[in-house]
Design a protein around this motif. Structure first.
Motif, PDB file in Angstrom:
ATOM      1  N   ILE A  53      -6.895   0.810   4.289  1.00 21.75           N
ATOM      2  CA  ILE A  53      -6.342   2.102   3.912  1.00 21.75           C
ATOM      3  C   ILE A  53      -7.498   3.072   3.696  1.00 21.75           C
ATOM      4  CG2 ILE A  53      -4.332   1.055   2.814  1.00 21.75           C
ATOM      5  CD1 ILE A  53      -5.612   1.819   0.087  1.00 21.75           C
ATOM      6  N   ILE A  54      -7.182   4.340   3.663  1.00 22.43           N
ATOM      7  CA  ILE A  54      -8.126   5.371   3.234  1.00 22.43           C
ATOM      8  C   ILE A  54      -7.821   5.674   1.776  1.00 22.43           C
ATOM      9  CG2 ILE A  54      -8.747   7.800   3.513  1.00 22.43           C
ATOM     10  CD1 ILE A  54      -8.180   7.350   6.560  1.00 22.43           C
ATOM     11  N   TYR A  55      -8.858   5.633   0.955  1.00 21.75           N
ATOM     12  CA  TYR A  55      -8.635   5.679  -0.495  1.00 21.75           C
ATOM     13  C   TYR A  55      -9.779   6.431  -1.166  1.00 21.75           C
ATOM     14  CZ  TYR A  55      -7.188   3.732  -5.060  1.00 21.75           C
ATOM     15  OH  TYR A  55      -6.749   3.561  -6.355  1.00 21.75           O
ATOM     16  N   GLY A  56      -9.626   7.757  -1.252  1.00 23.39           N
ATOM     17  CA  GLY A  56     -10.609   8.566  -1.946  1.00 23.39           C
ATOM     18  C   GLY A  56     -11.726   9.064  -1.042  1.00 23.39           C
TER      19      GLY A  56
ATOM     20  N   GLN B  19     -13.365   7.255   2.196  1.00 20.18           N
ATOM     21  CA  GLN B  19     -13.621   5.833   1.952  1.00 20.18           C
ATOM     22  C   GLN B  19     -12.529   4.992   2.610  1.00 20.18           C
ATOM     23  OE1 GLN B  19     -15.525   4.436  -1.870  1.00 20.18           O
ATOM     24  NE2 GLN B  19     -14.270   6.108  -2.669  1.00 20.18           N
ATOM     25  N   GLU B  20     -12.929   3.974   3.336  1.00 17.02           N
ATOM     26  CA  GLU B  20     -11.986   3.005   3.887  1.00 17.02           C
ATOM     27  C   GLU B  20     -12.083   1.711   3.091  1.00 17.02           C
ATOM     28  OE1 GLU B  20     -12.675   2.475   8.044  1.00 17.02           O
ATOM     29  OE2 GLU B  20     -11.748   4.390   8.581  1.00 17.02           O
ATOM     30  N   VAL B  21     -10.931   1.121   2.794  1.00 18.29           N
ATOM     31  CA  VAL B  21     -10.868  -0.065   1.936  1.00 18.29           C
ATOM     32  C   VAL B  21     -10.025  -1.125   2.641  1.00 18.29           C
ATOM     33  CG1 VAL B  21     -10.063  -0.963  -0.279  1.00 18.29           C
ATOM     34  CG2 VAL B  21     -11.065   1.326  -0.156  1.00 18.29           C
ATOM     35  N   PRO B  22     -10.533  -2.349   2.817  1.00 15.74           N
ATOM     36  CA  PRO B  22      -9.691  -3.413   3.382  1.00 15.74           C
ATOM     37  C   PRO B  22      -8.608  -3.820   2.393  1.00 15.74           C
ATOM     38  CG  PRO B  22     -11.803  -4.300   2.653  1.00 15.74           C
ATOM     39  CD  PRO B  22     -11.896  -2.818   2.496  1.00 15.74           C
ATOM     40  N   VAL B  23      -7.458  -4.218   2.908  1.00 12.53           N
ATOM     41  CA  VAL B  23      -6.346  -4.604   2.029  1.00 12.53           C
ATOM     42  C   VAL B  23      -5.734  -5.916   2.489  1.00 12.53           C
ATOM     43  CG1 VAL B  23      -5.791  -2.215   1.434  1.00 12.53           C
ATOM     44  CG2 VAL B  23      -4.629  -3.283   3.362  1.00 12.53           C
ATOM     45  N   GLU B  24      -5.110  -6.590   1.531  1.00 11.59           N
ATOM     46  CA  GLU B  24      -4.326  -7.792   1.820  1.00 11.59           C
ATOM     47  C   GLU B  24      -3.133  -7.830   0.881  1.00 11.59           C
ATOM     48  OE1 GLU B  24      -6.981 -11.051   1.319  1.00 11.59           O
ATOM     49  OE2 GLU B  24      -7.204 -10.774  -0.838  1.00 11.59           O
TER      50      GLU B  24
ATOM     51  N   GLY C 262      -4.053  14.383  -6.434  1.00 14.64           N
ATOM     52  CA  GLY C 262      -5.410  14.856  -6.207  1.00 14.64           C
ATOM     53  C   GLY C 262      -6.290  13.875  -5.466  1.00 14.64           C
ATOM     54  N   THR C 263      -5.811  12.633  -5.276  1.00 15.35           N
ATOM     55  CA  THR C 263      -6.572  11.591  -4.579  1.00 15.35           C
ATOM     56  C   THR C 263      -6.263  11.643  -3.080  1.00 15.35           C
ATOM     57  OG1 THR C 263      -6.388  10.170  -6.535  1.00 15.35           O
ATOM     58  CG2 THR C 263      -7.046   9.117  -4.465  1.00 15.35           C
ATOM     59  N   VAL C 264      -7.278  11.841  -2.257  1.00 20.08           N
ATOM     60  CA  VAL C 264      -7.081  11.816  -0.800  1.00 20.08           C
ATOM     61  C   VAL C 264      -6.822  10.360  -0.383  1.00 20.08           C
ATOM     62  CG1 VAL C 264      -8.140  12.263   1.446  1.00 20.08           C
ATOM     63  CG2 VAL C 264      -8.537  13.832  -0.468  1.00 20.08           C
ATOM     64  N   HIS C 265      -5.831  10.150   0.471  1.00 22.27           N
ATOM     65  CA  HIS C 265      -5.459   8.773   0.812  1.00 22.27           C
ATOM     66  C   HIS C 265      -4.692   8.733   2.126  1.00 22.27           C
ATOM     67  CE1 HIS C 265      -1.981  10.512  -1.271  1.00 22.27           C
ATOM     68  NE2 HIS C 265      -1.242   9.686  -0.556  1.00 22.27           N
ATOM     69  N   ALA C 266      -4.582   7.545   2.676  1.00 18.47           N
ATOM     70  CA  ALA C 266      -3.741   7.312   3.847  1.00 18.47           C
ATOM     71  C   ALA C 266      -3.541   5.816   4.012  1.00 18.47           C
ATOM     72  CB  ALA C 266      -4.369   7.892   5.115  1.00 18.47           C
ATOM     73  N   LEU C 267      -2.293   5.405   4.152  1.00 27.71           N
ATOM     74  CA  LEU C 267      -2.024   4.052   4.602  1.00 27.71           C
ATOM     75  C   LEU C 267      -2.342   3.967   6.090  1.00 27.71           C
ATOM     76  CD1 LEU C 267       1.336   3.549   2.718  1.00 27.71           C
ATOM     77  CD2 LEU C 267      -0.706   2.128   2.399  1.00 27.71           C
ATOM     78  N   CYS C 268      -2.836   2.812   6.514  1.00 29.61           N
ATOM     79  CA  CYS C 268      -3.172   2.618   7.930  1.00 29.61           C
ATOM     80  C   CYS C 268      -2.291   1.529   8.525  1.00 29.61           C
ATOM     81  CB  CYS C 268      -4.663   2.290   8.068  1.00 29.61           C
ATOM     82  SG  CYS C 268      -5.754   3.608   7.460  1.00 29.61           S
ATOM     83  N   SER C 269      -2.383   1.350   9.809  1.00 35.37           N
ATOM     84  CA  SER C 269      -1.458   0.468  10.511  1.00 35.37           C
ATOM     85  C   SER C 269      -1.573  -0.972  10.026  1.00 35.37           C
ATOM     86  CB  SER C 269      -1.721   0.531  12.014  1.00 35.37           C
ATOM     87  OG  SER C 269      -3.024   0.060  12.303  1.00 35.37           O
ATOM     88  N   GLY C 270      -0.445  -1.661  10.067  1.00 36.20           N
ATOM     89  CA  GLY C 270      -0.440  -3.085   9.778  1.00 36.20           C
ATOM     90  C   GLY C 270      -0.116  -3.462   8.354  1.00 36.20           C
ATOM     91  N   VAL C 271       0.420  -2.520   7.553  1.00 34.57           N
ATOM     92  CA  VAL C 271       0.773  -2.859   6.181  1.00 34.57           C
ATOM     93  C   VAL C 271       2.228  -2.507   5.898  1.00 34.57           C
ATOM     94  CG1 VAL C 271      -1.567  -2.670   5.271  1.00 34.57           C
ATOM     95  CG2 VAL C 271      -0.105  -0.656   5.275  1.00 34.57           C
TER      96      VAL C 271
ATOM     97  N   TYR D 249     -12.015  16.552  -6.607  1.00 32.62           N
ATOM     98  CA  TYR D 249     -13.292  16.199  -5.972  1.00 32.62           C
ATOM     99  C   TYR D 249     -14.126  15.272  -6.854  1.00 32.62           C
ATOM    100  CZ  TYR D 249     -11.987  19.809  -2.684  1.00 32.62           C
ATOM    101  OH  TYR D 249     -11.318  20.540  -1.742  1.00 32.62           O
ATOM    102  N   GLU D 250     -13.929  15.331  -8.149  1.00 39.04           N
ATOM    103  CA  GLU D 250     -14.666  14.447  -9.060  1.00 39.04           C
ATOM    104  C   GLU D 250     -13.896  13.158  -9.356  1.00 39.04           C
ATOM    105  OE1 GLU D 250     -17.751  15.143 -10.034  1.00 39.04           O
ATOM    106  OE2 GLU D 250     -17.608  16.952  -8.794  1.00 39.04           O
ATOM    107  N   GLY D 251     -12.757  13.002  -8.695  1.00 41.05           N
ATOM    108  CA  GLY D 251     -11.929  11.815  -8.918  1.00 41.05           C
ATOM    109  C   GLY D 251     -10.835  12.092  -9.924  1.00 41.05           C
ATOM    110  N   ALA D 252      -9.677  11.456  -9.713  1.00 36.61           N
ATOM    111  CA  ALA D 252      -8.522  11.669 -10.588  1.00 36.61           C
ATOM    112  C   ALA D 252      -8.172  10.424 -11.394  1.00 36.61           C
ATOM    113  CB  ALA D 252      -7.317  12.085  -9.747  1.00 36.61           C
TER     114      ALA D 252
END
Length: 324
Positions: A134-137, A161-166, A176-185, A226-229
């Motif tokens: 996912i994209i996370y922050g 930031q890209e973060v592996p997930v399981e 305020g947190t930029v994010h995106a779910l990615c394919s396969g979840v 921008y400083e994190g939520a």
């Protein structure tokens, strides 16, 4: 009409999305044709209001329940103080493709439509294909000027930031947190009752109508923290049978994970309804006046006045309440 409180199960509102698929059929859910990205399992929103499937109130929408029983059934904290609606929206998401890079506003953002809430949410990963992410922050040091420059130069992905997930991972995503779910979840999402999303980037792909989807760059730049939520992620494999593990806490919801391996005696409180999402396995839900089988992918709204209830069988359950 006086109705004794009982666990309410709703017919999901299915939403076609360019990034959706058919994975929700794996929960035994009935899907219309198309790429189904979202199942709104419990919703009281103009863009999707779910209707009760079981018991005496079958056929009534959650808005009707709110109007007829809400103050008693939802609990003293069980309403949005801004618009009076049910405060949460519960979804199952099938991410067959990448979602847009997006951000959500807080309740205080002046650009919100009238009556709409901000959108703080959390994700629990139900299933993830190998290599899923996912994209996370934002990366460290990315401020508004750096983000504007990256957008203008077509390199926004360099700021994220890209973060592996399981399966079993939990993510808290404050507004305020930029994010995106990615394919396969496949994801269970507990969120404020809002349908406001600002898209920063959508991979230059056409939407369901063949046209590029609208971006909301200025609104996004305005609401990004921008400083994190306070976004937090955790592995939840430390959950112990018969004990609740807190996996997300916000001003709007508290979400806990529980492993059911033996009969578990529980109770609602006067402050809040309880939402149960069965993440995997199957079992039974029993209360004073009845019981029913439950299984993965099912979601229930337990009125605050339900009182004692019991979970049994072999399953993983997410429990959500409004904090007192």
């Amino acid at each position: 009409m006086t109705v004794k409180p009982y666990p309410l199960q709703f017919k999901p509102e299915m939403k076609e999305r360019i990034w959706g698929g058919r994975a929700l059929e794996g929960f035994g859910l009935e899907l219309p044709e198309g790429s189904i990205g979202e199942g709104w399992m419990i919703g009281d929103h103009p863009n999707g209001t779910t209707k009760v499937m079981n018991g005496e109130l079958a056929g009534k929408g959650l808005d009707e329940i709110r109007e007829g029983y809400g103050r008693e059934w939802f609990g003293t904290k069980g309403f949005s103080e801004i618009n009076g609606r049910f405060p949460l929206l519960i979804k199952l998401l099938d991410c067959n493709d990448d979602l847009s890079v997006q951000v959500h506003p807080t309740d205080a953002y002046e650009g919100l439509p009238a009556g709409e809430l901000g959108k703080t949410e959390m994700w629990y990963i139900l299933d993830a294909k190998p290599g899923a992410k996912i994209i996370y922050g934002l990366k460290d040091g990315v401020d508004r000027a750096a983000m504007e420059a990256a957008i203008a130069e077509g390199r926004i992905m360099d700021t994220l930031q890209e973060v592996p997930v399981e399966a079993g991972d939990a993510f808290y995503i404050p507004a305020g947190t930029v994010h995106a779910l990615c394919s396969g979840v496949v994801v269970a999402e507990i969120q404020q009752n809002s349908d406001t999303t600002y898209r920063l980037y959508d991979y230059d792909r056409p939407g369901l109508d063949g046209k590029l989807r609208e971006l909301h760059v200025e609104d996004s730049l305005n609401v990004i923290a921008y400083e994190g939520a306070g976004a937090q992620r955790m592995k939840t494999d430390g959950a112990v049978a018969g004990q609740w593990l807190n996996i997300a806490t916000s001003p709007y919801f508290v979400v806990e994970k529980g492993i059911v391996a033996a009969p578990w005696q529980l109770a609602t409180s006067a402050e809040s309804f309880v939402i149960l999402v069965v993440a995997d396995g199957e079992g039974r839900l029993k209360w004073a006046d009845g019981e029913q089988p439950v299984k993965a992918g099912e979601c229930f709204l337990l009125p605050a006045t339900l009182g004692d209830y019991e979970l049994s069988g072999g399953m993983t359950v997410l429990r959500s309440v409004v904090p007192a």
